[in-house]
Design an enzyme around this catalytic site. Structure first.
Site, short mmCIF file in Angstrom:
data_model
loop_
_atom_site.label_atom_id
_atom_site.label_comp_id
_atom_site.label_asym_id
_atom_site.label_seq_id
_atom_site.Cartn_x
_atom_site.Cartn_y
_atom_site.Cartn_z
N LYS A 169 54.10 95.88 21.76
CA LYS A 169 53.37 96.51 22.86
C LYS A 169 51.88 96.70 22.54
O LYS A 169 51.09 96.93 23.45
CB LYS A 169 54.02 97.83 23.25
CG LYS A 169 55.34 97.59 23.96
CD LYS A 169 55.93 98.86 24.54
CE LYS A 169 57.18 98.56 25.33
NZ LYS A 169 58.32 98.19 24.44
C1 PLP Z 1 59.47 97.57 24.77
C2 PLP Z 1 60.25 96.93 23.73
C3 PLP Z 1 61.18 95.92 24.01
C4 PLP Z 1 61.51 95.49 25.41
O1 PLP Z 1 60.44 94.79 26.01
P1 PLP Z 1 60.38 94.59 27.59
O2 PLP Z 1 59.08 93.97 27.86
O3 PLP Z 1 60.49 95.97 28.19
O4 PLP Z 1 61.54 93.74 27.98
C5 PLP Z 1 61.84 95.30 22.95
N1 PLP Z 1 61.61 95.68 21.68
C6 PLP Z 1 60.73 96.65 21.37
C7 PLP Z 1 60.56 97.03 19.95
C8 PLP Z 1 60.01 97.31 22.37
O5 PLP Z 1 59.14 98.26 22.04
#
Ligand code: PLP
Length: 432
Positions: free
Chosen positions: A104
């Site tokens: 993210k």
């Molecule tokens: C947010 C997140 C996900 C999921 O990603 P999306 O874009 O919501 O499908 C998977 N793994 C981690 C570690 C995350 O922080």
């Protein structure tokens, strides 16, 4: 380039798309026409990660002067996304080398810098984020120290892990951590109520930084290209296995595919929150309350980016299935995968990546694939889920240096009850 709502009743320029987040008709913004014959595709193998990211960003934000866009890219794509090889056919794309150790960071940093560029320090914005973990720290880190933008992180008191709490509460400056006496849903409700409160909006410039913002989605296409680049020439067909919750990461990959990068298949790997897997397999979408799992960043019962995926494929399930396969794995299978990856390949994978590993391995086996490049997106550093990983493989997982620093810092929060009146009064009195 304009951005159209997935519900097609609104088209806006990039400034409005980024600042609004959600379209007025309730839809999500998407680039109106994604250019698919791009000259940089001929030379992307020789370009740096930043250079390719710049070229991609330019397709979507052509009105931002090159110099400014380059600066935004250089300060947001400021860490690598290396590919680590497990077997002849399988790789792990490590997306956790950013400051908060989860993928993210790519989206949050780019969005923060783009908002800052749009604002040019002229007015002050207030970003409200409800968080149960990863999103909050990535957003806080992205906006940290940016003049004119105040960030309020709302998190449920006592309901995040110790490491997560430290990551949420040790910033200071323009980041304020609000420890809410309630659940994550209560936090989310406070934020939603604030956005719908006209009186509050008249006095404060409120912006949402949640995962549906188009400025978070676009940079999530960059690292797919970086992965393909690292494979080199002779590794087709390419399969990406994406641990999925809100499907933002997957949608980023679909975007990379749409601008011209060949991908044989995207696998959406879900945990027991499997509404998307059901949708792909049966065509029936039944959103419901999420259940808690070991891969908790994927605990989503109503994935918001499904609306974008349906929009991209014209709501045609057959077409969608040509590109996307999906499968679901429970916690027991997740733990088995963490063990298997460690025992077979001496690689420590986190619970989210483990779900993607299962999905890729099973897919290749069922389809008798012998010659393919399967890329598992490893979305978080295993140390973020230290207890789970250590229990599974019985070794000590070291905290990376940056986490170690953060753990030593003192937590600073403002405690609020979960009533909206308290929250509103607090915001109005913050003299922003
Ligand atoms: C947010 C997140 C996900 C999921 O990603 P999306 O874009 O919501 O499908 C998977 N793994 C981690 C570690 C995350 O922080």
């Amino acid at each position: 380039m304009n951005f159209i709502s997935t519900r097609k009743k609104q088209t806006v320029n990039y400034v409005d798309a980024v600042l609004k987040g959600l379209a007025d008709d309730g839809g999500l913004f998407f680039p109106e026409n994604v250019p698919s014959d791009n000259s940089f595709l001929n030379s992307f193998c020789e370009n740096s990660f930043q250079e390719n990211s710049f070229e991609i960003a330019k397709l979507f934000f052509p009105t931002i002067p090159n110099e400014d866009l380059r600066e935004i890219i250089e300060s947001s794509v400021s860490f690598p996304a290396p590919l680590s090889q497990l077997t002849e056919n399988q790789y792990v794309l490590e997306l956790f080398h950013g400051p908060t150790l989860a993928f993210k960071d790519f989206g949050a940093r780019f969005m923060a810098r783009l908002m800052n560029y749009i604002n040019k320090g002229e007015s002050s914005f207030n970003v409200l984020v409800a968080t149960s973990g990863d999103t909050g720290s990535a957003v806080a880190n992205g906006f940290y120290g940016i003049d004119g933008i105040n960030v309020f992180l709302l998190y449920p008191s006592g309901k995040v892990s110790e490491i997560q709490e430290k990551q949420l509460t040790t910033y200071g400056k323009n980041v304020t951590s609000l420890e809410i006496d309630g659940t994550f849903d209560d936090c989310q409700k406070l934020v939603k109520t604030a956005f719908g409160d006209n009186e509050l909006n008249d006095q404060l410039n409120l912006t949402s930084a949640n995962s549906i913002n188009i400025a978070r989605l676009i940079p999530q296409s960059f690292y797919y290209v970086e992965a393909i680049k690292q494979l080199g020439e002779n590794h087709y067909p390419i399969i990406f296995s994406v641990p999925s919750g809100n499907l933002g990461n997957l949608t980023g990959g679909l975007l990379a595919n749409k601008i011209g990068f060949d991908v044989y298949k995207f696998i959406a790997a879900t945990n027991s929150n499997s509404v998307f897997t059901e949708y792909i397999n049966s065509g029936v979408f039944s959103p419901r309350k999420s259940v808690r799992t070991l891969s908790n960043a994927m605990d989503v019962g109503n994935p918001s980016n499904l609306e974008r995926i349906k929009f991209m494929f014209g709501d045609n399930l057959e077409l969608t299935r040509k590109v996307i396969f999906s499968d679901t794995y429970n916690d027991e299978q997740t733990l088995e995968a963490i063990k298997e990856v460690y025992n077979k390949y001496n690689y420590v994978i986190d619970p989210h990546g483990a779900v993607a590993y299962n999905a890729l391995t099973d897919y290749a086996e069922k389809n008798n694939l012998n010659n393919y490049a399967g890329i598992i997106l490893e979305t978080a550093h295993p140390a973020k889920f230290k207890d789970i990983v250590e229990d599974a493989i019985g070794i000590n997982v070291e905290l990376p240096l940056s986490l170690n620093e953060c753990i030593k810092k003192e937590k600073r929060t403002i405690k609020l009850d979960k009533s909206y009146d308290t929250f509103k009064e607090f915001l109005l009195n913050s003299k922003l």
